[in-house]
Design an enzyme around this catalytic site. Structure first.
Site, PDB file in Angstrom:
ATOM      1  N   LYS A 193       0.858  -1.185   0.000  1.00  0.00           N
ATOM      2  CA  LYS A 193       0.000   0.000   0.000  1.00  0.00           C
ATOM      3  C   LYS A 193       0.895   1.238   0.000  1.00  0.00           C
ATOM      4  CE  LYS A 193      -4.335   0.852   2.411  1.00  0.00           C
ATOM      5  NZ  LYS A 193      -4.955   0.706   3.728  1.00  0.00           N
TER       6      LYS A 193
HETATM    7  C1  E4P Z   1      -8.274   1.171   4.026  1.00  0.00           C
HETATM    8  O1  E4P Z   1      -7.512   0.802   3.207  1.00  0.00           O
HETATM    9  C2  E4P Z   1      -8.207   2.498   4.692  1.00  0.00           C
HETATM   10  O2  E4P Z   1      -6.972   2.686   5.289  1.00  0.00           O
HETATM   11  C3  E4P Z   1      -9.332   2.607   5.663  1.00  0.00           C
HETATM   12  O3  E4P Z   1     -10.517   2.109   5.055  1.00  0.00           O
HETATM   13  C4  E4P Z   1      -9.527   3.982   6.241  1.00  0.00           C
HETATM   14  O4  E4P Z   1     -10.717   3.991   6.992  1.00  0.00           O
HETATM   15  P1  E4P Z   1     -11.053   5.131   8.057  1.00  0.00           P
HETATM   16  O5  E4P Z   1     -11.351   6.397   7.324  1.00  0.00           O
HETATM   17  O6  E4P Z   1     -12.249   4.613   8.792  1.00  0.00           O
HETATM   18  O7  E4P Z   1      -9.840   5.270   8.935  1.00  0.00           O
END
Ligand code: E4P
Length: 217
Positions: A83
């Site tokens: 990522k």
């Molecule tokens: C996933 O890849 C993201 O990091 C995550 O969905 C972020 O979610 P949040 O806005 O609830 O922290």
């Protein structure tokens, strides 16, 4: 639509896998912090539960250091997706990694133009954050509509991975709009089971069955 679990909580991931609802996992630095475990150890354990993509995020902001961290993370298992943030260095890293056959999830996407950039850099997944958009008064799902149109116009293979999912309506809309994947905290996925008519119907069937005095087997 594939279901990814947005968590590093091993028990929660296992429970979804046992119910046939797990196609992959996404983590981020905040979720690793919440799990309170070493990133390598916990990610390795997640990869024993699912053969689907498991996103592990780099924390460097500069390309060479991102590549070094990606090397460490991708050695964890064959199903790791690296990522990277939607920055110049992030997309440079994305291009290099996908060119080498590594899956890449480009995260922190907040506009359709950013999603276009990620697709051009060869991203495997683009993660538009719908919940954080809703939080600031912009309808997050509009982003998914726009990205779907743009990707379909040019037949980009990058998969739309709806992220920052906060409720069942986000999941319903993601499926209607043709998102490829959505990632949600397990507690949001479990909410999809809830319907008062299911509870009421089951209660009535069990009551009628009891009054027959029968047993199966
Ligand atoms: C996933 O890849 C993201 O990091 C995550 O969905 C972020 O979610 P949040 O806005 O609830 O922290």
């Amino acid at each position: 639509m594939k279901f990814f679990a947005d968590t590093a909580d091993i028990d929660a991931i296992r429970e979804l896998a046992d119910t046939g609802l797990l196609d992959g996992v996404t983590t981020n630095p905040s979720l690793i912090k919440k799990a309170g475990r070493d990133i390598i150890e916990v990610t390795k354990e997640i990869c024993t539960i699912t053969t689907g993509p498991v996103s592990a995020e780099v924390v460097a902001t500069e390309h060479d250091e991102m590549m070094r961290e990606a090397e460490v993370l991708r050695k964890i298992a064959d199903n790791i997706a690296i990522k990277v943030p939607l920055t110049k260095d992030g997309l440079k890293t994305c291009k290099k990694l996908t060119g080498d056959g590594t899956m890449v999830n480009v995260t922190l996407c907040f506009s359709a133009n950013q999603a276009l950039l990620a697709a051009k850099a060869g991203a495997t997944f683009i993660s538009p954050f719908v919940g954080r958009h809703d939080d600031v008064g912009y309808p997050g799902m509009e982003l998914i509509t726009d990205i779907r149109i743009i990707y379909d116009n040019y037949e980009f293979e990058t998969q739309i991975l709806v992220a920052s999912v906060r409720n069942p309506i986000h999941i319903h809309d993601s499926a209607k709009l043709g998102a490829d994947v959505m990632t949600a905290p397990p507690e949001v996925i479990w909410k999809l089971f809830n319907h008062p008519l299911t509870d009421k119907g089951l209660e009535a069937f069990l009551k009628d069955w009891e009054s027959t005095g029968q047993k199966i087997g």
